[in-house]
Design an enzyme around this catalytic site. Structure first.
Site, mmCIF file in Angstrom:
data_model
loop_
_atom_site.group_PDB
_atom_site.id
_atom_site.type_symbol
_atom_site.label_atom_id
_atom_site.label_comp_id
_atom_site.label_asym_id
_atom_site.label_seq_id
_atom_site.Cartn_x
_atom_site.Cartn_y
_atom_site.Cartn_z
ATOM 1 N N SER A 78 11.766 -5.016 -4.500
ATOM 2 C CA SER A 78 12.296 -3.642 -4.480
ATOM 3 C C SER A 78 13.250 -3.881 -3.198
ATOM 4 O O SER A 78 13.122 -4.550 -2.246
ATOM 5 C CB SER A 78 11.122 -2.567 -3.950
ATOM 6 O OG SER A 78 10.406 -3.184 -2.971
ATOM 7 N N ALA A 120 7.972 -7.471 0.444
ATOM 8 C CA ALA A 120 9.262 -8.146 -0.103
ATOM 9 C C ALA A 120 9.365 -8.146 -1.693
ATOM 10 O O ALA A 120 10.207 -8.516 -2.350
ATOM 11 C CB ALA A 120 9.315 -9.735 0.235
ATOM 12 N N GLU A 121 8.193 -7.772 -2.186
ATOM 13 C CA GLU A 121 8.029 -7.504 -3.785
ATOM 14 C C GLU A 121 8.030 -6.228 -4.072
ATOM 15 O O GLU A 121 9.073 -5.435 -4.106
ATOM 16 C CB GLU A 121 6.484 -8.406 -4.168
ATOM 17 C CG GLU A 121 6.947 -9.720 -3.818
ATOM 18 C CD GLU A 121 6.009 -10.785 -4.464
ATOM 19 O OE1 GLU A 121 5.609 -10.584 -5.667
ATOM 20 O OE2 GLU A 121 5.569 -11.708 -3.636
ATOM 21 N N MET A 122 6.711 -5.676 -4.654
ATOM 22 C CA MET A 122 6.612 -4.227 -4.957
ATOM 23 C C MET A 122 6.674 -3.089 -3.716
ATOM 24 O O MET A 122 6.829 -1.983 -3.832
ATOM 25 C CB MET A 122 5.738 -3.994 -6.082
ATOM 26 C CG MET A 122 6.297 -4.839 -7.215
ATOM 27 S SD MET A 122 4.820 -5.131 -8.316
ATOM 28 C CE MET A 122 5.105 -3.730 -9.291
#
Lengths: 311, 706
Positions: A78, A120-122
């Site tokens: 995201s 760093a991801e969702m």
């Protein structure tokens, strides 16, 4: 002395046992899973609302069009955040002995937390996830039916894990060969033999052709290493664990490019060359690579049924 | 009763506790054995699984390639088993603390072992990588190197030696070969220096790399494998098994102690129950004895030892066709009075003995003392003949019997009444009474025609009523006018006795006179009527005739009462006429004559009532000097229809005229009768036609206007 006798006896026994056994086992045609949970899990898996800016879903990095893996060298989360490693395939991940490159999650449910909460991801926290799910009539209804209560973070993880459990790719040519349902071409068979004699099978074995031990990348000639990569060293801090990763599965390998934890290699040929150089200390001949690639392509199985059905 | 309930409850509770304890113990033992077996099985399975794991690890180290999944799944299996055992419900008990702590350390050690196995897998792969790939490199060397060159030949030979040594070292897990490998590595590095071709250098560099790797990894690999194959964990398991068996024995010991305790409790509860049963049975026996004694004393006549009336009642009820012979000792009252009651008692005892002796056995009779001197013989009726024969036997025995009672000779005789009717005792008694009142009969068997019981009941009722009436002054006179036929005047009344019942009903003498005579109460009635009549005569200047029976006159007490009454009413006593019924009851004419003589002194007149009904002793009448003859009503009421009656009346009137007696006609119920009476020249008349008896009377003399 005792050890020797022990060894001898056991060896004798084991030989008789192992003559006919291949180091690779076929996938089951189907696994048992809770259909309703898995379907709910599928919805969650595809839902970008589970990310902080509602831009990415699980499926964004575990693409069903790319063997359950990410075609990009590293995943983008995201707010456009870049990850540090290439997302491993979600297919057949149920059969891995641990999850993540360095095996820090013991099962799929534990694994699912990682990307959801990784900024760093969702980049979500459990409360946000629950708030979102409870705000949705669809999820409220579905969770009540399945779990008998309002959606919870834990139940959501459970549903996702159940869905992932269903993501198996049975009936690849090699599995059918193992089940004696078909024959490999000469090239493929030569590739399989090379796979065993060159030592690939020492690490890539079992049902997932990997995923059942941690091994070092760059045994003979060192592989570049830098701080911050999710290797075993990241967990153990033992120097010997630098560049030690969970052996990735080779199933559906022709679909899951780019290769290696850093997604640095785009083709199978190059990946084979690199593996041979770093872990065998030698270059493979063109014929050897051709045969090995042919063999590796026999590991591509059917699309998981639960995805086929949804389309 | 409360005590009994308490005791029963206590016994029941004791028994229940015993049973519950035993069931509990049984189920406890069963589950204990089951659990112990299950846990033992788990331990053995764990042991087997562990050995299998060791075997698989060895296989993995031996085979060039191996499916690591088998090792991982075996580790998982053992982990689950250990967890399952550790969480085993039974092992949570305090007694298994050592087993648990041993299991916990086994779990810990196994996790360490698992870590070692993961490491082993990494090392094993690397090592195999080299041991598989080095021969491949050696083979490639033959292609690249020129074996005709001394240097190149040395390289190929060295590579072969290296492969041989590595094979030995790895398969024998022998560290001592490492020195050789090191030497070879050095040699190889030396040889490499002299090589300039790129591909040859690469090959040698790779080989050296593998050797390096081998040298670096092999000691650790060996260490790991040894650790994995070590018996430490196995021993730990064995120790846990040993501890478990010891601790389970200990627990069994506890259970056995508990079980002994339960058994003791159970036995105690049984003993308690037995004690209570014994106690209550003992009490029962005692109670039964007392009850029997009491019953016997209740139903036994103490004097004769015979059963008494109570027993008779009970027994009779149980019989189908009972017959009773009632034996009565004649004149027993007399015996008692004459010889004393002690002798009387002895007579009764002897009589009882005789009866017991002589009543035939085949009769299966029961003999009772039913009353003072009444004995009853009760038996099942068969036939009248049999009853009569038994009675005759009894009579024969007692006929002219003389009992010797301590030297006193007592003559006794008996009377017998028997019956096999309903109301056995009553009817037999009735029969006995008939025998008693007869001079001729010695026995009789009841016959329904003898039934006096209804009369008796009525008499008793009437008597009761009568006594009450006398006591309360409810015997009152009703007055019937007596008309002088000469001038039609009324100056006489007959006082007739009436009884006023409690309900106010007025009854005529027919209702109570018999009872009064029987109970010798007629004198009191006469006196009551006389008293009231005299009281009225004091105020009312009329002549009153009052009935008096011969019995009253014969009774000195009644006689005197009459004299006293007349004495106290001197003023009016001369207006009293006594009507005497001429009957057989007049036994003593002297007394009658004397009585008449006395009342004449008071100025009273004498009338003979019901004259002409029976046989009349004219001579005696003349002697008695009566004043009036009251002609019997049965003659008068038929005067107008019966010529014979008229003739008799005519004769009586003639006789009276001749003798100087006045005559009165009773029961004049019609004008015809009155006319006839008049024509027959009877002096006075009374009857319903002339005036009914009434409590109220006319005190002034009245003349008949015709």
């Amino acid at each position: 002395m005792r050890l020797f006798i022990y060894l001898f006896v056991i060896t004798a026994l084991a030989c008789a046992n192992a003559v006919s056994s291949d180091p690779i086992k076929p996938l089951p045609i189907a696994v048992e899973y809770d259909r309703k949970k898995a379907e709910l899990g599928r919805a969650l898996f595809m839902d970008p609302n589970l990310s902080a800016d509602r831009s990415v879903a699980c499926v964004s990095c575990h693409s069903f069009d790319h063997g359950g893996a990410d075609p990009r060298p590293v995943s983008i989360g995201s707010h456009g955040n870049k990850g540090v490693v290439n997302a491993p395939t979600v297919y057949n991940s149920y059969f891995n002995f641990r999850q993540f490159w360095n095996g820090r999650a013991k099962d799929l449910k534990e694994q699912a937390k990682g990307p959801l909460h990784n900024p760093a991801e969702m980049g979500m926290v459990p409360e946000e996830i629950e708030r979102y799910l409870r705000g949705s009539d669809f999820y409220t209804e579905a969770f009540r039916k399945i779990y008998g209560r309002a959606p919870t973070h834990d139940d959501a993880l459970d549903a996702i894990a159940e869905f992932e459990k269903a993501l198996i790719t049975p009936n690849c040519k090699f599995d059918r060969f193992l089940r004696k349902e078909t024959k490999l071409s000469k090239l493929e068979y030569r590739g399989y033999k090379l796979f065993k004699t060159l030592g690939c099978a020492t690490c890539h074995n079992g049902i997932n052709v990997g995923g059942n031990s941690f091994q070092k990348m760059g045994l003979i000639f060192q592989y570049p290493w830098r701080e911050g990569l999710p290797d075993r060293y990241d967990i153990t801090n033992s120097p010997a664990d630098k560049n030690v990763y969970k052996v990735p599965t080779l199933r559906n390998i022709e679909l899951t490019a780019p290769y290696f934890h850093d997604g640095s290699v785009k083709t199978l040929e190059l990946a084979l060359k690199k593996m041979a150089y770093h872990n065998l200390g030698f270059d493979l001949s063109a014929e050897e690579i051709e045969a090995l690639v042919a063999f590796l392509k026999t590991l591509t199985g059917e699309t998981p049924r639960i995805i086929g059905e949804s389309r | 009763m409360r005590r009994l309930i308490l005791k029963t409850t206590a016994a029941l509770i004791a028994a229940l506790i015993g049973i519950v304890l035993i069931i509990y113990q049984q189920s406890y033992l069963k589950s204990s054995f089951h659990d112990t077996e299950k846990i033992g099985d788990s331990f053995r399975a764990l042991h087997t699984d562990y050995i299998a794991l060791q075997r698989i690890v060895l296989q993995a180290s031996y085979f060039p390639y191996f499916d690591n999944d088998t090792i991982l799944s075996q580790i998982e299996k053992i982990r689950e088993r250990l967890d399952g055992l550790y969480k085993e419900r039974r092992l949570q008990r305090a007694v298994y603390s050592e087993t648990r702590s041993e299991l916990q350390s086994a779990k810990r050690d196994f996790e360490g072992l698992a870590k070692t196995i993961y490491e082993f897998l990494t090392l094993n792969a690397s090592l195999k990588n080299s041991t598989v790939y080095l021969p491949t490199l050696a083979l490639k060397a033959y292609e690249i190197f020129d074996i005709h060159s001394e240097h190149d030949r040395q390289v190929t030979v060295l590579l072969s030696k290296i492969n041989e040594t590595l094979f030995l070292a790895k398969n024998a897990l022998d560290k001592s070969f490492l020195e050789e490998v090191k030497e070879y590595k050095k040699e190889l590095e030396e040889l490499k220096k002299e090589v300039s071709e790129n591909d040859k250098r690469r090959l040698l560099q790779a080989s050296i790399g593998h050797l390096d790797l081998f040298l670096k990894i092999f000691p650790k690999f060996r260490e790991d494998l040894e650790e994995i194959l070590d018996l430490k964990f196995q021993k730990e398991l064995e120790s846990a098994i040993g501890l478990f068996s010891e601790e389970s024995k200990m627990e069994m010991g506890h259970i056995n102690t508990l079980s002994d305790l339960f058994l003791t409790l159970y036995l105690i509860s049984i003993l308690v129950v037995i004690y209570f049963i014994f106690r209550s049975e003992k009490e029962n026996i005692e109670l039964k004895r007392v009850r029997d004694q009491l019953r016997k004393s209740l139903v036994t006549d103490h004097l004769t030892g015979l059963e008494n009336r109570e027993a008779y009642v009970v027994k009779k009820r149980m019989m189908a066709h009972p017959a009773l012979i009632l034996v009565n000792i004649d004149r027993f009252k007399h015996i008692n009075e004459f010889y004393g009651s002690k002798t009387g008692d002895a007579v009764l005892q002897k009589s009882a003995e005789i009866l017991k002796e002589i009543v035939p056995k085949y009769l299966k009779a029961h003999i009772y003392r039913l009353g003072g001197d009444d004995f009853g013989i009760l038996y099942e009726f068969k036939s009248r003949e049999r009853t009569e024969s038994v009675i005759r036997q009894i009579l024969k025995h007692f006929q002219e019997k003389t009992l010797d009672i301590e030297g006193i000779l007592v003559d006794i005789s008996i009377s017998i009444g028997a019956s096999y009717n309903d109301k056995l005792l009553e009817t037999a008694d009735m029969a006995l009474k008939i025998v008693k009142s007869s001079k001729r009969l010695r026995y009789t068997i009841y016959d329904p025609s003898m039934d006096l019981s209804k009369t008796i009941a009525r008499n008793i009722r009437a008597l009761k009523q009568l006594k009450q009436a006398i006591a309360k002054g409810d015997i009152i006179p009703y007055f019937q006018p007596i008309i002088d036929l000469g001038d039609g005047s009324l100056n006489k009344y007959e006082a007739l006795a009436r009884m006023r019942t409690q309900s106010g009903e007025i009854l005529g003498p027919a209702h109570f006179l018999d009872a009064a005579k029987e109970a010798k109460l007629s004198g009191e009635i006469t006196a009551a009527i006389l008293r009231r009549t005299l009281n009225i005569a004091e105020k009312c200047n009329m002549t009153f005739s009052v009935n008096i029976s011969a019995g009253d006159i014969m009774n000195i007490y009644d006689r005197n009462t009459i004299f006293e009454l007349l004495e106290t009413h001197r003023g009016c006593s001369s207006r009293i006429v006594f009507e005497i019924v001429e009957s057989e009851d007049i036994k003593d004419y002297d007394i009658l004559g004397e009585f008449i003589g006395r009342i004449r002194e008071f100025g009273c007149e004498i009338a003979i009532d019901d004259f002409g009904s029976g046989y009349s002793n004219f001579e005696k009448l003349l002697q008695l000097q009566v004043d009036i003859l009251k002609i019997d009503g049965s003659l008068i009421k038929e005067l107008d229809t019966n010529e014979h009656a008229a003739l008799v009346v005519q004769t009586i009137v003639d006789f009276a005229k001749a003798a100087g007696f006045k005559t009165v006609a009773e029961y004049v119920h019609s004008k015809n009768v009155l006319d006839k009476v008049r024509s027959l020249e009877v002096d006075f008349a009374q009857g319903f036609y002339l005036g009914k008896p009434s409590p109220i009377l006319q005190c002034e003399p009245q003349r008949d206007n015709d």
